[in-house]
Design a protein around this motif. Structure first.
Motif, PDB file in Angstrom:
ATOM      1  N   GLY A  80       0.796  -1.220   0.000  1.00  0.00           N
ATOM      2  CA  GLY A  80       0.000   0.000   0.000  1.00  0.00           C
ATOM      3  C   GLY A  80       0.830   1.273   0.000  1.00  0.00           C
ATOM      4  O   GLY A  80       0.275   2.373  -0.009  1.00  0.00           O
ATOM      5  N   TYR A  81       2.132   1.147   0.022  1.00  0.00           N
ATOM      6  CA  TYR A  81       3.024   2.306   0.012  1.00  0.00           C
ATOM      7  C   TYR A  81       3.983   2.228  -1.171  1.00  0.00           C
ATOM      8  O   TYR A  81       4.439   1.146  -1.528  1.00  0.00           O
ATOM      9  CB  TYR A  81       3.862   2.378   1.300  1.00  0.00           C
ATOM     10  CG  TYR A  81       3.053   2.714   2.509  1.00  0.00           C
ATOM     11  CD1 TYR A  81       2.863   4.043   2.893  1.00  0.00           C
ATOM     12  CD2 TYR A  81       2.472   1.716   3.283  1.00  0.00           C
ATOM     13  CE1 TYR A  81       2.111   4.363   4.015  1.00  0.00           C
ATOM     14  CE2 TYR A  81       1.720   2.023   4.405  1.00  0.00           C
ATOM     15  CZ  TYR A  81       1.537   3.345   4.764  1.00  0.00           C
ATOM     16  OH  TYR A  81       0.789   3.656   5.882  1.00  0.00           O
ATOM     17  N   GLU A  82       4.246   3.395  -1.747  1.00  0.00           N
ATOM     18  CA  GLU A  82       5.277   3.480  -2.773  1.00  0.00           C
ATOM     19  C   GLU A  82       6.515   4.084  -2.110  1.00  0.00           C
ATOM     20  O   GLU A  82       6.417   5.072  -1.388  1.00  0.00           O
ATOM     21  CB  GLU A  82       4.816   4.352  -3.938  1.00  0.00           C
ATOM     22  CG  GLU A  82       5.821   4.405  -5.078  1.00  0.00           C
ATOM     23  CD  GLU A  82       5.280   5.161  -6.282  1.00  0.00           C
ATOM     24  OE1 GLU A  82       4.396   4.615  -6.981  1.00  0.00           O
ATOM     25  OE2 GLU A  82       5.730   6.304  -6.490  1.00  0.00           O
ATOM     26  N   TYR A  83       7.638   3.458  -2.352  1.00  0.00           N
ATOM     27  CA  TYR A  83       8.887   3.867  -1.721  1.00  0.00           C
ATOM     28  C   TYR A  83       9.870   4.397  -2.756  1.00  0.00           C
ATOM     29  O   TYR A  83       9.889   3.931  -3.895  1.00  0.00           O
ATOM     30  CB  TYR A  83       9.562   2.670  -1.045  1.00  0.00           C
ATOM     31  CG  TYR A  83       8.776   2.027   0.057  1.00  0.00           C
ATOM     32  CD1 TYR A  83       9.008   2.362   1.385  1.00  0.00           C
ATOM     33  CD2 TYR A  83       7.820   1.057  -0.215  1.00  0.00           C
ATOM     34  CE1 TYR A  83       8.308   1.742   2.413  1.00  0.00           C
ATOM     35  CE2 TYR A  83       7.107   0.439   0.799  1.00  0.00           C
ATOM     36  CZ  TYR A  83       7.356   0.785   2.112  1.00  0.00           C
ATOM     37  OH  TYR A  83       6.663   0.183   3.119  1.00  0.00           O
ATOM     38  N   VAL A  84      10.698   5.336  -2.336  1.00  0.00           N
ATOM     39  CA  VAL A  84      11.887   5.708  -3.092  1.00  0.00           C
ATOM     40  C   VAL A  84      13.052   5.350  -2.178  1.00  0.00           C
ATOM     41  O   VAL A  84      13.120   5.813  -1.034  1.00  0.00           O
ATOM     42  CB  VAL A  84      11.912   7.212  -3.463  1.00  0.00           C
ATOM     43  CG1 VAL A  84      13.218   7.567  -4.166  1.00  0.00           C
ATOM     44  CG2 VAL A  84      10.720   7.564  -4.331  1.00  0.00           C
ATOM     45  N   LEU A  85      13.934   4.480  -2.677  1.00  0.00           N
ATOM     46  CA  LEU A  85      15.035   3.962  -1.869  1.00  0.00           C
ATOM     47  C   LEU A  85      16.383   4.234  -2.520  1.00  0.00           C
ATOM     48  O   LEU A  85      16.502   4.149  -3.747  1.00  0.00           O
ATOM     49  CB  LEU A  85      14.909   2.436  -1.702  1.00  0.00           C
ATOM     50  CG  LEU A  85      13.596   1.866  -1.192  1.00  0.00           C
ATOM     51  CD1 LEU A  85      13.657   0.354  -1.206  1.00  0.00           C
ATOM     52  CD2 LEU A  85      13.292   2.382   0.201  1.00  0.00           C
ATOM     53  N   ARG A  86      17.376   4.523  -1.700  1.00  0.00           N
ATOM     54  CA  ARG A  86      18.779   4.528  -2.153  1.00  0.00           C
ATOM     55  C   ARG A  86      19.355   3.206  -1.682  1.00  0.00           C
ATOM     56  O   ARG A  86      19.259   2.874  -0.487  1.00  0.00           O
ATOM     57  CB  ARG A  86      19.575   5.682  -1.526  1.00  0.00           C
ATOM     58  CG  ARG A  86      19.199   7.050  -1.987  1.00  0.00           C
ATOM     59  CD  ARG A  86      19.617   7.406  -3.396  1.00  0.00           C
ATOM     60  NE  ARG A  86      21.064   7.337  -3.574  1.00  0.00           N
ATOM     61  CZ  ARG A  86      21.635   7.133  -4.748  1.00  0.00           C
ATOM     62  NH1 ARG A  86      20.922   6.955  -5.832  1.00  0.00           N
ATOM     63  NH2 ARG A  86      22.944   7.092  -4.848  1.00  0.00           N
TER      64      ARG A  86
END
Length: 115
Positions: A80-86
């Motif tokens: 249910g969440y969109e993530y931006v990850l390094r």
């Protein structure tokens, strides 16, 4: 003795040039083992060694989602969440036949957005 001095005169600049090149190469590739991933809000059915659920991942917003068959160490996915990850990427010297040749490790969760 003159021969040794001549050889050393040629060798010293070559060694210095080699050392400078190695330092430059290392500095330029230091960031090459980091990527930014966008992780989608839903997993998808996929088949690796066996049927499984894969994260949906892309590197740019304009790209299509692709199945991500391995895990990201240090990252806990919540549907249910969109993530931006390094993430940091490291090549695995002798990967298992059914495994990834790259290890992914979370550096930073840049954002987590409810979708």
């Amino acid at each position: 003795m003159k021969i040794i001095a001549t050889i050393l005169k040629g060798a010293v600049p070559a060694v210095v040039l080699f050392a400078m090149t190695q330092c430059t190469t290392t500095a330029n590739t230091a960031g090459a083992d980091e990527k930014t991933f966008i992780v989608g809000p839903e997993t998808a059915d996929c088949t690796g060694v066996a049927p499984m659920k894969c994260l949906q991942v892309k590197e740019k917003t304009s790209e299509s989602w692709t199945n991500f068959y391995t895990n990201i160490e240090g990252f806990t996915y919540e549907p249910g969440y969109e993530y931006v990850l390094r993430v940091k990427t490291e090549k695995i010297a002798n990967p298992p036949a059914d495994g990834s040749s790259i290890k992914y490790t979370l550096i930073k969760e840049v954002s987590k957005t409810k979708k």
